[in-house]
Design a protein around this motif. Structure first.
Motif, short mmCIF file in Angstrom:
data_model
loop_
_atom_site.label_atom_id
_atom_site.label_comp_id
_atom_site.label_asym_id
_atom_site.label_seq_id
_atom_site.Cartn_x
_atom_site.Cartn_y
_atom_site.Cartn_z
N ASP A 119 41.41 40.39 65.52
CA ASP A 119 40.71 41.16 64.49
C ASP A 119 41.09 40.56 63.14
OD1 ASP A 119 40.44 43.27 62.44
OD2 ASP A 119 40.11 44.68 64.08
N GLY A 122 37.63 41.22 58.24
CA GLY A 122 37.74 42.58 57.71
C GLY A 122 37.04 42.79 56.37
N ASN A 124 34.53 43.95 53.46
CA ASN A 124 33.96 45.28 53.22
C ASN A 124 32.52 45.16 52.77
OD1 ASN A 124 36.40 46.61 53.83
ND2 ASN A 124 37.18 45.97 51.84
N HIS A 133 40.90 38.70 51.83
CA HIS A 133 40.03 38.41 52.96
C HIS A 133 40.05 36.92 53.29
CE1 HIS A 133 38.03 42.24 51.45
NE2 HIS A 133 38.57 42.54 52.62
N HIS A 159 35.23 42.88 62.32
CA HIS A 159 35.54 44.26 61.96
C HIS A 159 35.26 44.60 60.49
CE1 HIS A 159 37.07 48.12 63.26
NE2 HIS A 159 37.63 48.23 62.08
N TYR A 324 39.71 55.64 57.99
CA TYR A 324 40.00 54.26 58.42
C TYR A 324 40.76 54.25 59.76
CZ TYR A 324 41.89 49.47 57.53
OH TYR A 324 42.26 48.16 57.58
N ASP A 328 39.62 52.90 63.53
CA ASP A 328 40.45 51.90 64.20
C ASP A 328 40.88 52.37 65.60
OD1 ASP A 328 40.75 49.36 63.09
OD2 ASP A 328 42.07 50.07 61.51
N GLN A 352 49.40 46.84 55.02
CA GLN A 352 48.78 47.85 55.89
C GLN A 352 49.62 48.14 57.13
OE1 GLN A 352 44.54 47.54 56.57
NE2 GLN A 352 44.16 46.63 54.57
N1 ARG Z 1 38.43 46.19 55.68
C1 ARG Z 1 39.86 46.21 55.59
C2 ARG Z 1 40.30 45.81 54.19
O1 ARG Z 1 39.56 45.21 53.44
C3 ARG Z 1 40.51 45.29 56.59
C4 ARG Z 1 40.18 45.58 58.03
C5 ARG Z 1 41.23 45.10 58.97
N2 ARG Z 1 40.98 45.38 60.37
C6 ARG Z 1 41.14 46.57 60.94
N3 ARG Z 1 40.83 46.73 62.20
N4 ARG Z 1 41.62 47.60 60.28
O2 ARG Z 1 41.44 46.08 53.84
#
Ligand code: ARG
Length: 588
Positions: A119, A122, A124, A133, A159, A324, A328, A352
């Motif tokens: 994964d 990610g 957005n 990213h 994702h 979120y 997940d 994270q």
């Molecule tokens: N979209 C998230 C961000 O910009 C990252 C996603 C990562 N992957 C996941 N399965 N949470 O921080």
């Protein structure tokens, strides 16, 4: 095929065993003092401690067993009980011949191939792609390539972040701007327009403005939250609009990824898991694992022996929107059902880590992922600017990926001109090379750091043709290619046997180490070990090239042997750079 150090480990391990010592202490590594010996084994000290004996005596006993072996040209005890080893030229030459004859250059396939979901990416939807990213993409792609090369069945999933509050922020903003649009007309029952009413440039502009407005105004924020909830609940017009955002964003992401030469197997996102959210939450409720807290629905994930605070995972916010963590959790459930992976690896910013810890625990508690399935967050550090603060544009804004790459290409063009490289080419080819140099610079600068460390994005340094940089490695790889081409033009072929004079040996020994670098990178998800190897290879080649006659070597057999060393070096460099996602041009 094992590395040379691994083969010697077998031999020395057996000697330890013959002396009644634990064979695993017979581990042999490339010596860090090449002036003293090629290889060393430090296990006699530990073995002596266990057996309550003198370490030099233990080393002596091992050495006596090793004397009967024909692989070594030198076996010595040094200091308190180090065993120093050199191999015979014949043994080294034979090993090199087997490396040269192997299409995989000594890199083994794993004995246990697994299905692994990776994964990363990610991105957005409706928010610009930023440098975090970029890191996820570059590191994720390298880990993917390494695991695939080891023989695992990898499935990469981008994702997308496509289900959070940012969607409601943009939808509500458009509703304020264009209340007349059919998406906002509750009575509208026909088909919505096929064409998106917004472009990616619109989205890039709207999101930051609207997000600012929401931060400043409570009422405005409520509108955004309500829109998010309605979207998640299935509001027909919002869903249609949302699909437009997804489509234009995905097209933009794909364009960016094409310049980076990265692709994904699955183009799913948070929203893909939405249908599984309710059944999972209902099940948790039925099992009394989910409960209300301050109006929100949460599940406890703390354990008795936690030594840090572990807040519960919020499933539904008090306003009914999913979080979120919920998407997940539902995504893990879906992935298990569809692909039955042995592992799911998340290549995401290490800030994270708490989120993933909560989600992984929730996955175990809910039964979404059985205990034998590995859930792993391989985090990475922050990309900082030369001022040591998180990387921003000059104006202090978020640097868009596109702009960052153009910046790299521009710099690469200048660097090529400075070094008088690619200047005799046509414009199109020169542009292609500048692009390759830029991508090599950006990817290598990122990957060469231990993934968890923060690193400084310094465009001047990373595009240099000198030092530990992508462009330097490309330059060396291209130089060897052109040397091999010249040899072929003169009718010189790389030989199948090796003659190893002193000046050849450093490079020759290094060429036996690739499996070690590869295994390390595979085991720890640390592509920087491959960066180190590539850099050592390039510098060793440079010294070899300076010290040895190659095309000008009069002795035919020696020339053929040296060409064969050049060829293995070139193949290894290209293999390793390929694993890092870096393509090598034919000339430069
Ligand atoms: N979209 C998230 C961000 O910009 C990252 C996603 C990562 N992957 C996941 N399965 N949470 O921080």
């Amino acid at each position: 095929m094992a590395s040379l150090a691994n083969k010697l480990t077998e031999i020395v391990g057996a000697a330890f065993e013959a002396c009644g010592l634990p064979p695993e202490l017979g581990r042999v590594a490339v010596s860090d003092r090449q002036d003293l010996a090629q290889f060393q084994c430090n296990g006699a000290m530990a073995a002596a401690k266990q057996a309550k004996k003198n370490p030099r005596e233990v080393a002596q006993a091992v050495i006596e067993v090793l004397q009967s072996r024909k692989e070594f040209s030198k076996i010595e005890i040094a200091g308190p009980g180090f065993i120093n080893l050199n191999v015979t030229d014949e043994y080294l030459a034979a090993h090199l011949a087997s490396v040269a004859g192997d299409a995989r250059l000594g890199v083994d396939r794993t004995a246990k191939a697994e299905t692994v979901i990776l994964d990363y990416g990610g991105y957005n939807i409706a928010k610009p792609l930023h440098v975090g990213h970029l890191r996820s993409t570059i590191i994720g792609d390298a880990i993917n390539k390494i695991m695939k090369t080891a023989g695992h069945k990898t499935i990469s999933d981008v994702h997308f972040g496509d289900w959070g509050t940012q969607m409601g922020i943009v939808i509500s903003e458009l509703e304020i701007m264009h209340p007349e649009w059919p998406y906002f007309d509750e009575a509208f029952a026909k088909e919505y327009p096929k064409e998106s009413p917004v472009t990616i440039a619109d989205l890039d502009r709207i999101y930051p403005e609207a997000s600012k407005a929401c931060k400043e105004n409570e009422v405005r924020l409520e509108k955004a939250k309500a829109a998010t909830r309605a979207l998640q609940g299935g509001h027909r017009g919002y869903r249609a609009l949302w699909q437009h955002f997804v489509d234009v964003s995905v097209a933009d992401v794909k364009k960016n990824l094409a310049t980076l030469n990265v692709d994904f197997d699955l183009w799913d996102g948070e929203a893909s898991a939405n249908p599984s959210v309710k059944p999972i939450v209902d099940d948790l409720k039925a099992k009394k694992l989910a409960f209300e807290s301050d109006g929100a629905l949460v599940m406890a994930v703390a354990k008795n022996d936690d030594n840090k605070e572990m807040p519960p995972l919020i499933l539904y916010k008090s306003d009914g929107a999913v979080m979120y963590g919920t998407t997940d959790l539902a995504t893990i459930f879906d992935r298990m059902q569809k692909y039955k992976p042995a592992k799911i690896i998340y290549i995401v910013d290490q800030r994270q880590s708490l989120h993933f810890e909560q989600v992984f625990r929730a996955a175990r508690i809910s039964g979404a992922a059985p205990n034998d399935v590995e859930l792993l967050h391989t985090g990475f550090g922050t990309m900082n600017g030369t001022d040591g603060k998180p990387f921003k544009t000059r104006a202090g804004g978020v640097m868009k990926l596109e702009d960052l790459i153009s910046m790299g290409v521009e710099k690469a063009r200048a660097r090529l001109a400075e070094a008088d490289l690619a200047q005799d080419m046509g414009a199109a080819e020169r542009e292609d090379i500048a692009h390759k140099v830029a991508i090599a610079a950006i990817k290598f600068a990122d990957l060469q750091n231990n993934r968890t460390a923060d690193y400084v994005f310094d465009i001047d340094r990373m595009t240099s043709f000198e030092g530990k940089t992508g462009p330097y490695l490309l330059y060396q790889a291209v130089r060897i290619k052109s040397l091999l081409r010249k040899a072929a033009e003169q009718g010189f072929k790389p030989g199948k046997t090796f003659i190893l004079q002193d000046a050849d040996k450093t490079l020759a020994l290094l060429l036996t180490e690739l499996p070690d670098a590869f295994d390390g990178a595979l085991r720890n998800y640390t592509p920087h070990l491959l960066c180190d190897y590539a850099y050592r290879l390039a510098t060793a080649f440079s010294s070899f090239y300076a010290a040895c006659h190659i095309l000008s070597e009069a002795d035919e057999a020696l020339r053929a042997s040296r060409l064969a060393l050049c060829e293995i070096t070139q193949r290894q460099l290209e293999l390793v750079l390929g694993l890092l996602g870096i393509g090598v041009p034919e000339r430069m």
